[in-house]
Design a protein around this motif. Sequence first.
Motif, PDB file in Angstrom:
ATOM      1  N   LEU A  59       5.911   3.377 -12.400  1.00 56.80           N
ATOM      2  CA  LEU A  59       5.681   3.204 -10.961  1.00 56.80           C
ATOM      3  C   LEU A  59       4.196   3.257 -10.625  1.00 56.80           C
ATOM      4  N   VAL A  60       3.502   4.207 -11.224  1.00 60.18           N
ATOM      5  CA  VAL A  60       2.064   4.341 -10.957  1.00 60.18           C
ATOM      6  C   VAL A  60       1.319   3.078 -11.388  1.00 60.18           C
ATOM      7  N   LYS A  61       1.673   2.535 -12.538  1.00 62.15           N
ATOM      8  CA  LYS A  61       1.025   1.300 -13.005  1.00 62.15           C
ATOM      9  C   LYS A  61       1.313   0.130 -12.064  1.00 62.15           C
ATOM     10  N   LEU A  62       2.540   0.059 -11.555  1.00 61.40           N
ATOM     11  CA  LEU A  62       2.892  -1.013 -10.623  1.00 61.40           C
ATOM     12  C   LEU A  62       2.166  -0.847  -9.293  1.00 61.40           C
ATOM     13  N   ILE A  63       1.994   0.404  -8.857  1.00 64.47           N
ATOM     14  CA  ILE A  63       1.223   0.659  -7.637  1.00 64.47           C
ATOM     15  C   ILE A  63      -0.236   0.257  -7.841  1.00 64.47           C
ATOM     16  N   GLN A  64      -0.787   0.594  -8.999  1.00 63.15           N
ATOM     17  CA  GLN A  64      -2.167   0.200  -9.294  1.00 63.15           C
ATOM     18  C   GLN A  64      -2.314  -1.325  -9.285  1.00 63.15           C
ATOM     19  N   LYS A  65      -1.355  -2.010  -9.858  1.00 62.69           N
ATOM     20  CA  LYS A  65      -1.397  -3.482  -9.851  1.00 62.69           C
ATOM     21  C   LYS A  65      -1.335  -4.010  -8.426  1.00 62.69           C
ATOM     22  N   ALA A  66      -0.492  -3.396  -7.582  1.00 65.35           N
ATOM     23  CA  ALA A  66      -0.362  -3.837  -6.200  1.00 65.35           C
ATOM     24  C   ALA A  66      -1.670  -3.660  -5.427  1.00 65.35           C
ATOM     25  N   VAL A  67      -2.355  -2.519  -5.624  1.00 69.84           N
ATOM     26  CA  VAL A  67      -3.590  -2.299  -4.865  1.00 69.84           C
ATOM     27  C   VAL A  67      -4.709  -3.221  -5.361  1.00 69.84           C
ATOM     28  N   ILE A  68      -4.695  -3.570  -6.641  1.00 72.68           N
ATOM     29  CA  ILE A  68      -5.667  -4.556  -7.133  1.00 72.68           C
ATOM     30  C   ILE A  68      -5.389  -5.917  -6.488  1.00 72.68           C
ATOM     31  N   ASP A  69      -4.119  -6.293  -6.394  1.00 71.28           N
ATOM     32  CA  ASP A  69      -3.752  -7.560  -5.745  1.00 71.28           C
ATOM     33  C   ASP A  69      -4.188  -7.567  -4.276  1.00 71.28           C
ATOM     34  N   ILE A  70      -3.994  -6.441  -3.582  1.00 74.50           N
ATOM     35  CA  ILE A  70      -4.411  -6.346  -2.175  1.00 74.50           C
ATOM     36  C   ILE A  70      -5.934  -6.438  -2.067  1.00 74.50           C
ATOM     37  N   ALA A  71      -6.637  -5.727  -2.962  1.00 73.67           N
ATOM     38  CA  ALA A  71      -8.106  -5.775  -2.953  1.00 73.67           C
ATOM     39  C   ALA A  71      -8.618  -7.191  -3.168  1.00 73.67           C
ATOM     40  N   ASN A  72      -7.984  -7.931  -4.054  1.00 74.25           N
ATOM     41  CA  ASN A  72      -8.393  -9.321  -4.291  1.00 74.25           C
ATOM     42  C   ASN A  72      -8.129 -10.179  -3.070  1.00 74.25           C
ATOM     43  N   ALA A  73      -6.986  -9.960  -2.428  1.00 74.37           N
ATOM     44  CA  ALA A  73      -6.651 -10.737  -1.228  1.00 74.37           C
ATOM     45  C   ALA A  73      -7.595 -10.408  -0.074  1.00 74.37           C
ATOM     46  N   LEU A  74      -8.130  -9.184  -0.054  1.00 76.88           N
ATOM     47  CA  LEU A  74      -9.042  -8.769   1.018  1.00 76.88           C
ATOM     48  C   LEU A  74     -10.397  -9.470   0.961  1.00 76.88           C
ATOM     49  N   LYS A  75     -10.703 -10.105  -0.159  1.00 75.12           N
ATOM     50  CA  LYS A  75     -11.990 -10.796  -0.262  1.00 75.12           C
ATOM     51  C   LYS A  75     -12.061 -11.993   0.687  1.00 75.12           C
ATOM     52  N   PHE A  76     -10.918 -12.620   0.950  1.00 72.94           N
ATOM     53  CA  PHE A  76     -10.870 -13.771   1.849  1.00 72.94           C
ATOM     54  C   PHE A  76      -9.638 -13.643   2.750  1.00 72.94           C
ATOM     55  N   PRO A  77      -9.631 -12.623   3.640  1.00 70.20           N
ATOM     56  CA  PRO A  77      -8.407 -12.309   4.382  1.00 70.20           C
ATOM     57  C   PRO A  77      -8.231 -13.128   5.658  1.00 70.20           C
ATOM     58  N   ASP A  78      -6.991 -13.237   6.078  1.00 76.15           N
ATOM     59  CA  ASP A  78      -6.655 -13.725   7.412  1.00 76.15           C
ATOM     60  C   ASP A  78      -6.567 -12.490   8.298  1.00 76.15           C
ATOM     61  N   THR A  79      -7.522 -12.323   9.215  1.00 75.51           N
ATOM     62  CA  THR A  79      -7.581 -11.117  10.046  1.00 75.51           C
ATOM     63  C   THR A  79      -6.927 -11.306  11.406  1.00 75.51           C
ATOM     64  N   SER A  80      -6.161 -12.366  11.568  1.00 70.33           N
ATOM     65  CA  SER A  80      -5.507 -12.617  12.843  1.00 70.33           C
ATOM     66  C   SER A  80      -4.203 -11.827  12.957  1.00 70.33           C
ATOM     67  N   TYR A  81      -3.707 -11.718  14.178  1.00 71.96           N
ATOM     68  CA  TYR A  81      -2.476 -10.983  14.442  1.00 71.96           C
ATOM     69  C   TYR A  81      -1.275 -11.913  14.402  1.00 71.96           C
ATOM     70  N   SER A  82      -0.143 -11.344  13.984  1.00 74.26           N
ATOM     71  CA  SER A  82       1.114 -12.082  14.048  1.00 74.26           C
ATOM     72  C   SER A  82       1.729 -11.876  15.428  1.00 74.26           C
ATOM     73  N   LYS A  83       2.892 -12.416  15.651  1.00 80.50           N
ATOM     74  CA  LYS A  83       3.591 -12.239  16.928  1.00 80.50           C
ATOM     75  C   LYS A  83       4.575 -11.075  16.870  1.00 80.50           C
TER      76      LYS A  83
END
Length: 281
Positions: free
Chosen positions: A4-28
């Motif tokens: 689980l810890v390894k999967l969480i680490q993978k998830a936060v790396i994926d989020i960090a990568n996505a944050l480099k070019f994020p869509d900062t707009s709001y949904s409905k």
Amino acid sequence: MQELVKLIQKAVIDIANALKFPDTSYSKEKNSSGDTQLKFDVLSDEIITKNLSESKALKALISEEKEEILKLNEKGKFIVAYDPLDGSSLMDVNFAIGSIFAIYEEEVSPKNLKAALYSIYGARLEFVFCEGKEVRLYRLNESGKFDFVKELKMAEKGKINATGGTQKFWDNKHANFIKELFEEGYRLRYSGAMVSDIHQILLKGGGLFSYPATKDAPNGKLRAFFEIFPLAFIIEKAGGATSNGQNASLLELEFHQIHATSPCFFGSKYEINKLLKAYNG
């Protein structure tokens, strides 16, 4: 647990990568707390769900962005409760934000909290993990792996005061308590991202983070299962203390609603003892 810890680490790396070019707009859409969701809130939740669902040990997921518990495997042992992107409203000003995780065994209760983790998406990607008695800080290296940096410990007394809630809605008891801290020489350090403020207090060795009961939020604003309990677990294991203003520890509280909230205070033992005296005479 290790899987689980390894999967969480993978998830936060994926989020960090996505944050480099994020869509900062709001949904409905709005989440269960009534907050309008950023599109990146939803994306972060999807990233975590996708990664953690690979674990056969996972019984269910509870998320700030999910109205109900997501049941996955009845034979699973663990339930992960998480805030996929704490402080997401600060994305537009590029402040440090993070993700918070609590790993419960069989049932969501602080008595069953086996590990707590959080990530910080800032100039560096950092990851704090607590299982057992140690709170350990890790940092992502150039090869995409997390290196151990050091164990985190709280001093008996700090110098930082990070206090939330709109001041005009504070009661006199809380206002006087905060005023006394400033009169002692505490410095204001509040970003609006709980996980980032807690991280600063941990790395600086002490201080106080507070989000009290207020006139507009009498039960507090922060959520117990995926914000309060995991960070209280980390602070207390690091040698600090926590309270809701009455109880000696936030980890003594019990809730039945998955999105329950509570007033909360995290800090060095000096500040929490001072808080309990100020609140209870």
